[in-house]
Design an enzyme around this catalytic site. Structure first.
Site, PDB file in Angstrom:
ATOM      1  N   PHE A 147      -5.544   0.951  11.616  1.00  0.00           N
ATOM      2  CA  PHE A 147      -6.964   0.586  11.684  1.00  0.00           C
ATOM      3  C   PHE A 147      -7.612   0.958  13.005  1.00  0.00           C
ATOM      4  CE2 PHE A 147      -5.323  -3.124  13.975  1.00  0.00           C
ATOM      5  CZ  PHE A 147      -6.309  -3.314  14.935  1.00  0.00           C
ATOM      6  N   LYS A 171      -3.970   8.537   3.666  1.00  0.00           N
ATOM      7  CA  LYS A 171      -4.066   7.117   3.284  1.00  0.00           C
ATOM      8  C   LYS A 171      -4.498   6.358   4.545  1.00  0.00           C
ATOM      9  CE  LYS A 171      -2.560   3.406   3.274  1.00  0.00           C
ATOM     10  NZ  LYS A 171      -3.341   2.274   3.878  1.00  0.00           N
ATOM     11  N   GLU A 174      -6.852   0.177   5.216  1.00  0.00           N
ATOM     12  CA  GLU A 174      -7.801  -0.480   4.298  1.00  0.00           C
ATOM     13  C   GLU A 174      -8.815  -1.345   5.042  1.00  0.00           C
ATOM     14  OE1 GLU A 174      -4.616  -0.883   4.784  1.00  0.00           O
ATOM     15  OE2 GLU A 174      -3.808  -2.729   3.922  1.00  0.00           O
ATOM     16  N   SER A 224       2.346  -0.016  13.121  1.00  0.00           N
ATOM     17  CA  SER A 224       3.214  -0.928  13.868  1.00  0.00           C
ATOM     18  C   SER A 224       4.684  -0.518  13.710  1.00  0.00           C
ATOM     19  CB  SER A 224       2.996  -2.353  13.361  1.00  0.00           C
ATOM     20  OG  SER A 224       3.245  -2.395  11.977  1.00  0.00           O
ATOM     21  N   CYS A 279      -3.050   1.777  21.105  1.00  0.00           N
ATOM     22  CA  CYS A 279      -1.608   1.900  21.309  1.00  0.00           C
ATOM     23  C   CYS A 279      -1.294   2.350  22.727  1.00  0.00           C
ATOM     24  CB  CYS A 279      -1.015   2.880  20.316  1.00  0.00           C
ATOM     25  SG  CYS A 279      -1.658   4.518  20.564  1.00  0.00           S
TER      26      CYS A 279
HETATM   27  P1  NAD Z   1       0.072  -1.428  10.345  1.00  0.00           P
HETATM   28  O1  NAD Z   1       1.486  -1.041  10.578  1.00  0.00           O
HETATM   29  O2  NAD Z   1      -0.213  -2.796   9.851  1.00  0.00           O
HETATM   30  O3  NAD Z   1      -0.609  -0.439   9.278  1.00  0.00           O
HETATM   31  C1  NAD Z   1      -0.515   0.972   9.406  1.00  0.00           C
HETATM   32  C2  NAD Z   1      -0.600   1.607   8.013  1.00  0.00           C
HETATM   33  O4  NAD Z   1       0.506   1.149   7.234  1.00  0.00           O
HETATM   34  C3  NAD Z   1      -1.874   1.223   7.264  1.00  0.00           C
HETATM   35  O5  NAD Z   1      -2.354   2.361   6.591  1.00  0.00           O
HETATM   36  C4  NAD Z   1      -1.404   0.141   6.306  1.00  0.00           C
HETATM   37  O6  NAD Z   1      -2.143   0.125   5.100  1.00  0.00           O
HETATM   38  C5  NAD Z   1       0.039   0.517   6.040  1.00  0.00           C
HETATM   39  N1  NAD Z   1       0.896  -0.658   5.788  1.00  0.00           N
HETATM   40  C6  NAD Z   1       0.750  -1.907   6.291  1.00  0.00           C
HETATM   41  N2  NAD Z   1       1.742  -2.713   5.854  1.00  0.00           N
HETATM   42  C7  NAD Z   1       2.535  -1.956   5.072  1.00  0.00           C
HETATM   43  C8  NAD Z   1       3.737  -2.206   4.337  1.00  0.00           C
HETATM   44  N3  NAD Z   1       4.311  -3.423   4.327  1.00  0.00           N
HETATM   45  N4  NAD Z   1       4.296  -1.193   3.653  1.00  0.00           N
HETATM   46  C9  NAD Z   1       3.743   0.034   3.651  1.00  0.00           C
HETATM   47  N5  NAD Z   1       2.607   0.327   4.321  1.00  0.00           N
HETATM   48  C10 NAD Z   1       2.010  -0.639   5.026  1.00  0.00           C
HETATM   49  O7  NAD Z   1      -0.716  -1.130  11.709  1.00  0.00           O
HETATM   50  P2  NAD Z   1      -2.232  -1.488  12.058  1.00  0.00           P
HETATM   51  O8  NAD Z   1      -2.326  -2.964  12.277  1.00  0.00           O
HETATM   52  O9  NAD Z   1      -3.156  -0.841  11.115  1.00  0.00           O
HETATM   53  O10 NAD Z   1      -2.378  -0.721  13.452  1.00  0.00           O
HETATM   54  C11 NAD Z   1      -1.972  -1.270  14.677  1.00  0.00           C
HETATM   55  C12 NAD Z   1      -0.588  -0.798  15.060  1.00  0.00           C
HETATM   56  O11 NAD Z   1      -0.555   0.628  15.128  1.00  0.00           O
HETATM   57  C13 NAD Z   1      -0.169  -1.279  16.440  1.00  0.00           C
HETATM   58  O12 NAD Z   1       1.183  -1.665  16.388  1.00  0.00           O
HETATM   59  C14 NAD Z   1      -0.335  -0.043  17.309  1.00  0.00           C
HETATM   60  O13 NAD Z   1       0.465   0.007  18.465  1.00  0.00           O
HETATM   61  C15 NAD Z   1       0.036   1.029  16.350  1.00  0.00           C
HETATM   62  N6  NAD Z   1      -0.485   2.313  16.781  1.00  0.00           N
HETATM   63  C16 NAD Z   1       0.390   3.192  17.322  1.00  0.00           C
HETATM   64  C17 NAD Z   1      -0.053   4.413  17.773  1.00  0.00           C
HETATM   65  C18 NAD Z   1       0.904   5.398  18.380  1.00  0.00           C
HETATM   66  O14 NAD Z   1       0.492   6.504  18.648  1.00  0.00           O
HETATM   67  N7  NAD Z   1       2.151   5.061  18.614  1.00  0.00           N
HETATM   68  C19 NAD Z   1      -1.415   4.752  17.655  1.00  0.00           C
HETATM   69  C20 NAD Z   1      -2.289   3.831  17.077  1.00  0.00           C
HETATM   70  C21 NAD Z   1      -1.798   2.605  16.638  1.00  0.00           C
END
Ligand code: NAD
Length: 494
Positions: A147, A171, A174, A224, A279
């Protein structure tokens, strides 16, 4: 309703599940987004698969013409895209514009893909035998994004993927889905053939559908750490090439000889920019004890001037993305107090310039944090900065390298020797020397180490090109009178 974008047009899809999309600055639901059913995954992948052969065979000249046009449209309409981001993510408009500009840099990199795809050629490697290498696209590639950067993170991947001849199913998160559809329309306006860029909205059902689909060749994931690990393990178990970028806990080490005004500015910008939902945000300020009081005083002065509020009102810091996330971050502030850290600035008391129902939490600063406290061990992903006091460089380095994450790190010092040692010793992927958020330019590659990245290819730059292509080597001889006769021995060059 925010619909999927499949085969060059919006489509409601066949799912009967929807998610609420909020305006975080008002706390109100402004839209619903479709959550894909398995049949929608099939439709998106089928559209991308059908578009692949013609796009792969489209000349580099034509592909880059589309890329240049997309770049021009994006540049002309970045203000509209930034408004969409602010309305669903909450980050302030200037920050949203910055996000789009950093994504645009990758589009500009991809405009030069013809250079990046050049292979090698060795004439007469063996007598009258030439050897050369080419890089070819993978096919249908999946991109799953978080997000916090609804435009930039997808743009770390799809410009290079498309320029290299792949077709894409994106994808997005959401929580802020509309930026992806705006981008899809820009691609269409730029002349990209239908089906080359598709947007599939959804949750775990959509993600699992892509991870297991036999027609999806690769997955680029950002999110994450637990989900990144799951995506990596599931995707690779299904034969896909996977790069899965995970969470972070970024440290900033401040040595006594640093310019403390520069360091204070940097700590505030990197700790509270985008409400800490980056991040590459700094969340652990590792300070040599002798200068800690002075640095904290400078940070306090600066934070006192910040305005937290609606991102459309010229504020410095916006709300958190959802009420649930705000409550989670506030829970960490409560835990920090309980666990004995010294609360220097309490963001729970913020008076926002915005709707009372917005998802607010002001900048929060803790001092005397220790490495066993949850505000240090966990990725909070909010405007909470922790000061950890150390005796000197060695102490600080040990703490940073003991951390499970390795995304970004910074050192503030005027000692070139210390900086040089730091960049050599630190176990982190992206390093800033007197630079707080060291996000590499597009022609280098973005990615962390340890629990911040699963797989071994970083995003964009030459690693991105490598990820979205696979190599072939051709050994070629044209018949001439000396072609030789039978020889069942292993081929030897002569
Ligand atoms: P998230 O892991 O909750 O979601 C990321 C994606 O995975 C979304 O598209 C979501 O719909 C999907 N998702 C969520 N739960 C899932 C599941 N159980 N099974 C399959 N798919 C699932 O992350 P977020 O809250 O959207 O974003 C924040 C996180 O992203 C933080 O941990 C941040 O550090 C990380 N991030 C990392 C970088 C990097 O370059 N390393 C960059 C941006 C964000």
């Amino acid at each position: 309703m925010v619909e999927h974008w499949i085969g060059g047009a919006p489509t409601a899809g066949s799912g009967d599940r929807f998610a609420d999309v909020y305006d975080p600055a008002t706390g109100r639901v402004t839209k619903n987004v479709a959550l894909a059913a398995p049949a929608d995954v099939e439709a998106a992948v089928a559209a991308a698969r059908a578009a692949f052969p013609a796009w792969r065979d489209t000349s580099l000249a034509r592909r880059t013409t589309v890329l240049f046009k997309f770049r021009e449209l994006l540049n002309a309409r970045k203000g509209e895209l930034a408004e969409i981001i602010t309305a669903e993510h909450g980050k302030v408009l200037s920050d949203a514009l910055g996000e789009v500009s950093r994504g645009q840099e990758v589009v500009e990199l991809a405009c030069g893909i013809n250079h990046l795809l050049k292979g090698g050629f060795s004439e007469n490697a063996s007598t009258k035998v030439d050897v050369y290498s080419v890089r070819q696209p993978l096919g249908v590639v999946g991109i799953i994004s978080p997000f916090n950067f609804p435009a930039m993170v997808p743009m770390w991947f799809f410009p290079v993927a498309i320029a290299a001849g792949n077709t894409v199913v994106l994808k997005p998160s959401e929580k802020d889905p509309s930026a992806a559809n705006f981008i899809a329309q820009l691609w269409k306006d730029a002349g990209l053939p239908d089906g080359v860029f598709n947007v599939l909205h959804g949750d775990k059902v959509a993600v699992d559908g892509l991870l297991t689909h036999p027609d999806v060749a690769s997955i680029s994931f950002v999110g994450s750490t637990p989900i990144a690990q799951y995506v990596y393990e599931t995707g690779t178990a299904h034969g896909k090439r996977v790069q899965a970028l995970g969470g972070a806990k970024n440290h900033m080490l401040v040595l006594p000889d640093a310019d403390l005004d520069l360091a204070a500015d940097a700590a505030v910008n990197a700790g509270f920019g985008s409400a800490g939902e980056r991040c590459m945000a700094v969340s652990a300020l590792v300070v040599v004890d002798s200068i800690a009081d002075e640095l904290i005083a400078k940070i306090k002065e600066r934070v006192a001037t910040l305005r937290t509020g609606d991102g459309r009102r010229g504020c410095d810091m916006g709300p958190l993305v959802t009420g649930a996330h705000r409550d989670k971050v506030t829970g960490y502030v409560d835990a920090g107090v309980r666990e004995g850290a010294e609360l220097v600035i309490d963001g729970r008391e913020v008076v926002p310039d915005g709707d009372a129902d917005g998802f607010w939490l002001g900048p929060t600063l803790f001092d005397k944090v220790s490495t066993d406290m949850s505000i240090y061990t966990d990725e909070i992903f909010g405007p909470v900065l922790s000061v950890l006091r150390v005796d000197g460089y060695d102490d600080g380095m040990e703490m940073i390298n003991a951390n499970r994450y390795g995304n970004g790190v910074a050192i503030f010092t005027n000692d070139g020797g210390a900086a040089r040692r730091f960049r050599n010793e630190v176990q982190v992927g992206m390093i800033g020397i007197n630079v707080p958020v060291p996000v590499p330019v597009a022609y280098y590659s973005f990615g962390g180490w340890k629990a911040s990245l699963f797989g071994d290819t970083h995003a964009h730059g030459t690693e991105g090109v490598h990820f979205f292509t696979r190599g072939k080597v051709v050994t070629e001889r044209w018949l001439d009178p000396s072609h030789g006769g039978l020889n069942l021995g292993f081929p030897q060059n002569s």
